[in-house]
Write an enzyme that holds these catalytic residues in place. Structure first.
Site, PDB file in Angstrom:
ATOM      1  N   GLY A 133      10.953  -2.959   5.598  1.00 19.76           N
ATOM      2  CA  GLY A 133      10.185  -4.211   5.592  1.00 19.76           C
ATOM      3  C   GLY A 133       9.692  -4.535   4.187  1.00 19.76           C
ATOM      4  CG  HIS A 134       6.751  -2.030   2.323  1.00 19.80           C
ATOM      5  ND1 HIS A 134       6.694  -0.887   3.069  1.00 19.80           N
ATOM      6  CD2 HIS A 134       5.520  -2.578   2.383  1.00 19.80           C
ATOM      7  CE1 HIS A 134       5.480  -0.729   3.557  1.00 19.80           C
ATOM      8  NE2 HIS A 134       4.731  -1.753   3.157  1.00 19.80           N
ATOM      9  CB  SER A 167       2.900   2.262   6.256  1.00 20.14           C
ATOM     10  OG  SER A 167       3.548   1.427   5.324  1.00 20.14           O
ATOM     11  CD  GLN A 209      -2.070  -8.955   4.257  1.00 20.45           C
ATOM     12  OE1 GLN A 209      -2.872  -8.053   4.435  1.00 20.45           O
ATOM     13  NE2 GLN A 209      -0.830  -8.715   3.873  1.00 20.45           N
ATOM     14  CE  LYS A 258       3.781  -4.713  11.667  1.00 16.70           C
ATOM     15  NZ  LYS A 258       2.770  -4.141  10.843  1.00 16.70           N
ATOM     16  CG  MET A 290      -1.934  -1.162   1.172  1.00 18.55           C
ATOM     17  SD  MET A 290      -3.422  -0.856   2.111  1.00 18.55           S
ATOM     18  CE  MET A 290      -2.754  -0.621   3.742  1.00 18.55           C
ATOM     19  N   GLY A 291       2.151   1.086  -0.321  1.00 12.90           N
ATOM     20  CA  GLY A 291       3.039   2.256  -0.378  1.00 12.90           C
ATOM     21  C   GLY A 291       3.492   2.692   1.005  1.00 12.90           C
ATOM     22  CB  VAL A 322      12.153  -5.779   8.433  1.00  3.67           C
ATOM     23  CG1 VAL A 322      13.318  -4.811   8.625  1.00  3.67           C
ATOM     24  CG2 VAL A 322      12.464  -6.786   7.338  1.00  3.67           C
ATOM     25  CD  GLN A 360      -6.089  -3.647   2.535  1.00  2.06           C
ATOM     26  OE1 GLN A 360      -5.996  -4.081   1.388  1.00  2.06           O
ATOM     27  NE2 GLN A 360      -5.110  -3.776   3.413  1.00  2.06           N
TER      28      GLN A 360
HETATM   29  P1  AMP Z   1       1.323  -2.997   3.502  1.00  7.50           P
HETATM   30  O1  AMP Z   1       1.892  -1.935   2.626  1.00  7.50           O
HETATM   31  O2  AMP Z   1       1.241  -2.616   4.946  1.00  7.50           O
HETATM   32  O3  AMP Z   1       0.039  -3.552   2.949  1.00  7.50           O
HETATM   33  O4  AMP Z   1       2.351  -4.198   3.472  1.00  7.50           O
HETATM   34  C1  AMP Z   1       2.757  -4.763   2.262  1.00  7.50           C
HETATM   35  C2  AMP Z   1       3.533  -6.013   2.548  1.00  7.50           C
HETATM   36  O5  AMP Z   1       4.681  -5.690   3.331  1.00  7.50           O
HETATM   37  C3  AMP Z   1       2.729  -7.043   3.354  1.00  7.50           C
HETATM   38  O6  AMP Z   1       2.996  -8.330   2.854  1.00  7.50           O
HETATM   39  C4  AMP Z   1       3.258  -6.851   4.741  1.00  7.50           C
HETATM   40  O7  AMP Z   1       3.152  -7.999   5.553  1.00  7.50           O
HETATM   41  C5  AMP Z   1       4.716  -6.535   4.456  1.00  7.50           C
HETATM   42  N1  AMP Z   1       5.324  -5.866   5.604  1.00  7.50           N
HETATM   43  C6  AMP Z   1       4.863  -4.774   6.257  1.00  7.50           C
HETATM   44  N2  AMP Z   1       5.651  -4.482   7.310  1.00  7.50           N
HETATM   45  C7  AMP Z   1       6.629  -5.412   7.321  1.00  7.50           C
HETATM   46  C8  AMP Z   1       7.750  -5.669   8.169  1.00  7.50           C
HETATM   47  N3  AMP Z   1       8.028  -4.898   9.214  1.00  7.50           N
HETATM   48  N4  AMP Z   1       8.536  -6.729   7.882  1.00  7.50           N
HETATM   49  C9  AMP Z   1       8.267  -7.533   6.823  1.00  7.50           C
HETATM   50  N5  AMP Z   1       7.232  -7.355   5.991  1.00  7.50           N
HETATM   51  C10 AMP Z   1       6.421  -6.308   6.233  1.00  7.50           C
END
Ligand code: AMP
Length: 288
Positions: free
Chosen positions: A44-45, A194, A161, A157, A38-39, A184, A69
């Site tokens: 982590g991303h 985020s 999901q 994380k 989601m940017g 991470v 969502q």
């Molecule tokens: P989001 O942008 O929050 O929808 O996350 C996109 C992807 O990044 C999802 O698969 C999350 O699980 C992953 N993600 C978000 N935060 C972390 C993190 N701290 N470590 C590893 N993966 C992450």
């Protein structure tokens, strides 16, 4: 290790153009890894981009803040959208293509389809955020249709999901390999998110209670505690002592499921969700 940077990052907004681009790579014999986001990207991303680059010839990311969502009282409108910075980070990391679809094309007029993956989406996050996993499953399926990659990369994380996406991929025979990558964290243990940008310095300090409580759980289980109730109580006591953290749930489940483990007699995942001020945070750890 970060992927070797490529000279260019191609930004694609149209669904048909995106599909064509992925198919063209595959016709050349290249494998494609997909990282949906989601940017508001953080390390982590980017670790998912690295994982995709390590296993695939090409990496495609997507950036789409998916309205379906988010609950009506959640942070959809204020969710951070630093698009130019995100594109720069993806470019530096060696991502090849990024899909940035328009909401109007993702959700055409009269849109009504929704994916219900069943029991795995019901408890914990599903109960705390009604409709969330239907929104996630639907958009992930749509993104898989737009980006018909060989493998897709998700972070642990968002533990539940990952189970929802894997369930859907198996149930619908989706031709994509769902990979799950480690969490991470910042140096002090806070899981990158985020949403961490919403935290004031004081809230950020209190937010450490989540990862600290998970570490405590790990410690007392490694010393022999087997009663999930005791582990949960110790975690809640630690979080209460820090103060300013409103726990929504502490889930101690058999690893790879959403089923509670009253006795810790095999691998478990412990997941926690809490509000720090108005910011909702989640974290988890896999034990054993
Ligand atoms: P989001 O942008 O929050 O929808 O996350 C996109 C992807 O990044 C999802 O698969 C999350 O699980 C992953 N993600 C978000 N935060 C972390 C993190 N701290 N470590 C590893 N993966 C992450």
């Amino acid at each position: 290790m970060p992927a070797a940077p490529t000279r260019s990052l191609q930004v694609i907004t149209g669904v048909a153009a995106m599909r064509t681009a992925v198919r063209a790579l595959q016709q050349r014999g290249e494998t494609v890894g997909f990282v949906p986001t989601m940017g508001a990207l953080h390390v982590g991303h980017l670790s998912l981009v690295d994982a995709a680059a390590a296993e695939c010839d090409r990496v495609v990311a997507s950036i789409f803040v998916n309205p379906t969502q988010f609950g009506p009282s959640e942070d959809f409108t204020k969710y951070p959208r630093p698009l130019e910075r995100d594109l720069e980070l993806l470019r530096e990391r060696g991502c090849d293509l990024v899909f940035v679809p328009e909401a109007a094309e993702m959700y055409p007029q009269g849109y009504g389809t929704s994916i219900d993956v069943g029991p795995v989406a019901v408890p914990w996050e599903g109960a705390a955020r009604p409709g969330h996993f239907a929104g996630v499953a639907t958009v992930v399926l749509k993104l898989f249709e737009c980006v018909p990659a060989d493998r897709a990369y998700f972070g642990r994380k968002d533990y539940q999901q990952t189970l929802v996406v894997r369930r859907m991929a198996a149930d619908l025979n989706l031709p994509i390999d769902v990979r799950v990558c480690p969490i991470v964290r910042d140096a002090d243990g806070l899981a990158l998110s985020s949403r961490n940008v919403y935290l004031s310095p004081d809230e950020r300090r209190r937010a450490l209670a989540l990862s600290q409580s998970l570490r405590l759980a790990e410690e007392i289980i490694s010393r022999g505690e087997r009663d999930a109730l005791v582990v949960r109580e110790r975690m809640l006591a630690l979080i209460a002592a820090v103060g300013g953290v409103a726990v929504e749930y502490v889930a101690i489940v058999r690893d790879g499921t959403v089923d509670e483990a009253p006795e810790i007699d095999g691998p478990v995942t412990i997941a926690v969700a809490a509000r720090v001020g108005t910011t909702r945070l989640i974290d988890n750890v896999q034990i054993g």
